[in-house]
Design an enzyme around this catalytic site. Structure first.
Site: not given
Ligand code: ADP
Ligand code: MG
Length: 463
Positions: A78, A147, A200
């Site tokens: 994203r 992540s 994350d």
């Protein structure tokens, strides 16, 4: 007549054999996980690959201006833009775009992957609207949520230890991932500075605490799984640096890499691990997270087909293809409420090209989904209880009602409601009604990306 009877016999024998398999599997899965609880303490000692992430400043409600974040977690990434209002203004505006990563880039070269990411970011930057430009003369700043296990060297740099979740790109391992991204941004002509590198869990934790000081931990249940929590610095034996003023530090547990002889591993898990891109690693993740649950179901179904002729005399060829049955498919079958289980029927047909399944067979498949999801959900709950115990929040002291909020992010938790409700009821079961009343699981959608943008703001070069 004979043929039909014969078929029925084969079929019910297959269902019986399948049921036996399923029951055996269930026996293996239950019971032992309770013992796994006892060794969850090992998490703190064995799993912290970047204990003491150098977050000097938590984001506060004072930062203002335009910030970007990039969240690379698994199959999608994203790009996010947030406008911070300053002095209690909070997040005034947020926009994001989701881009999927073509599978060939997950096992190609580092430059190809980062060029693709930088290009998508540049395209997103080009869509900045009215009032969403950086102040004149100021460089755009970005929080990078990456992540995968990293050895962090500063707030804005860190070297990749290893890839997980289906990525395997040799020339990134050991490199500074911020350097890789920065070089790619230069190649595509994007002028932007990475001011914070987080994963994350850290992003979700920082984002969660920005809104709510009762947030004590963050858990990710998405493509992979991980957790982070806030620890008193003096309780961290591994930390030999200066103690932070706040007395608190964030521990990234990398709990996906947890393994123990007490984990309820079956032959299916062992085979999945051996055939994976990272054998011997991320064992906890491989029995819990979204990337793998559907694949475990496929493996059990294949065994049922091969050894008990569950689908008839021939083994359906599609069933032999690794990862063809994804967790969202499994979850759709598991949630099928129709009396003839027609969603199960249509998934089997569409994905595995298996037509003509009896209701009995469909029921066995739903039960299998339930077993696999239940194991994952209960183990996730055990992990959370491990954190709560470590923080001494597993008892209600003098009727005190101290809230403990867990910020949760990830598509598995968000979309697989039988998984999340099982996880929550297991928490209740393990902690008891009174304690669990004070434990809140809060879905922080996109928390990991927003948190990274907030950390970019609190570590801005212009402060
Ligand atoms: P990431 O972990 O890559 O950041 P997300 O948090 O978006 O990604 O989670 C995506 C994962 O969530 C998918 O890989 C999938 O396993 C799982 N998922 C998505 N939708 C569903 C669904 N409807 N049911 C079950 N699992 C789902
Ligand atoms: Mg994510």
């Amino acid at each position: 007549g004979k043929v039909a009877v014969g078929a029925a016999v084969v079929c019910s024998a297959a269902v019986c054999a399948a049921a036996a398999l399923v029951v055996r599997h269930r026996m293996r899965c239950s019971g032992r996980w309770v013992r796994a609880m006892a060794i969850l303490r090992e998490f703190e000692e064995n799993c912290g690959t970047h204990i003491g992430t150098v977050i000097r400043k938590s984001p506060r409600q004072e930062e203002n201006g335009l910030f970007y974040a990039l969240d690379l977690g698994g199959t999608n990434f994203r790009v996010i833009r947030v406008l911070l209002g300053g002095r209690d203004g909070g997040v005034v505006k947020q926009e994001f775009e989701e881009v999927s990563i073509p599978p060939h880039l997950m096992t190609g070269s580092s430059d190809a992957l980062f060029d693709y990411i930088a290009t998508a970011l540049a395209n997103f930057v080009a869509t900045e609207g009215e009032g969403l430009h950086p102040s004149p003369g100021k460089q755009r700043e970005l929080g990078f949520t990456f992540s995968f296990p990293v050895r962090q060297t500063s707030i804005s740099s860190g070297n990749l230890i290893k890839w997980t979740k289906g990525f395997s790109i040799d020339d990134t391992v050991g490199e500074d991932v911020v350097g890789e991204l920065t070089k790619a941004m230069e190649r595509v002509g994007l002028d932007m500075r990475v001011s914070a590198l987080v994963n994350d869990t850290i992003g979700t934790l920082a984002g969660g605490r920005y809104y709510n000081p009762d947030v004590i931990a963050a858990v990710i249940l998405g493509t992979g799984t991980n957790a982070a929590y806030v620890e008193r610095a003096q309780a961290i034996p591994k930390w030999h640096g200066l103690l932070p003023k706040s007395g608190e530090m964030v521990i990234n547990m990398e709990w996906g890499n947890f393994r123990s002889s007490h984990l309820p591993l079956t032959e299916y898990d062992q085979d999945l691990d051996v055939e994976s891109l990272n054998p011997g690693e991320q064992i906890f993740e491989k029995i819990i997270s979204g990337m793998y649950l559907g694949e475990i179901v496929r493996r059990v179904l294949l065994k049922m087909a091969e050894e008990a002729a569950f689908f008839g005399d021939t083994v359906p060829p599609k069933l032999k293809i690794p990862f063809i049955l994804r967790t969202p498919h499994m979850s759709a079958m598991h949630h099928d409420e129709s009396s003839d289980l027609r969603v199960v029927g249509s998934k089997l047909k569409d994905i595995l090209e298996i037509s003509h399944t009896s209701l009995k067979m469909r029921k066995a498949i739903v039960e299998l989904c339930d077993i696999v999801a239940t194991r994952g959900a209960r183990l996730s709950a055990a992990g959370i209880v491990g954190i709560i115990k470590k923080l001494g929040r597993d008892a209600v002291k003098d009727g005190e009602k101290q809230k403990s909020v867990i910020a949760m992010d990830g598509g598995l938790y968000e979309h697989y409601s039988k998984f999340s409700s099982c996880m929550e009821s297991t928490l209740k079961e393990l902690l008891g009604e009174e304690v669990s009343d004070n434990i809140v699981i809060k879905l922080s959608n996109d928390g990991s990306g927003i948190g990274a943008a907030l950390l970019a703001a609190s570590h801005s070069q212009y402060l």
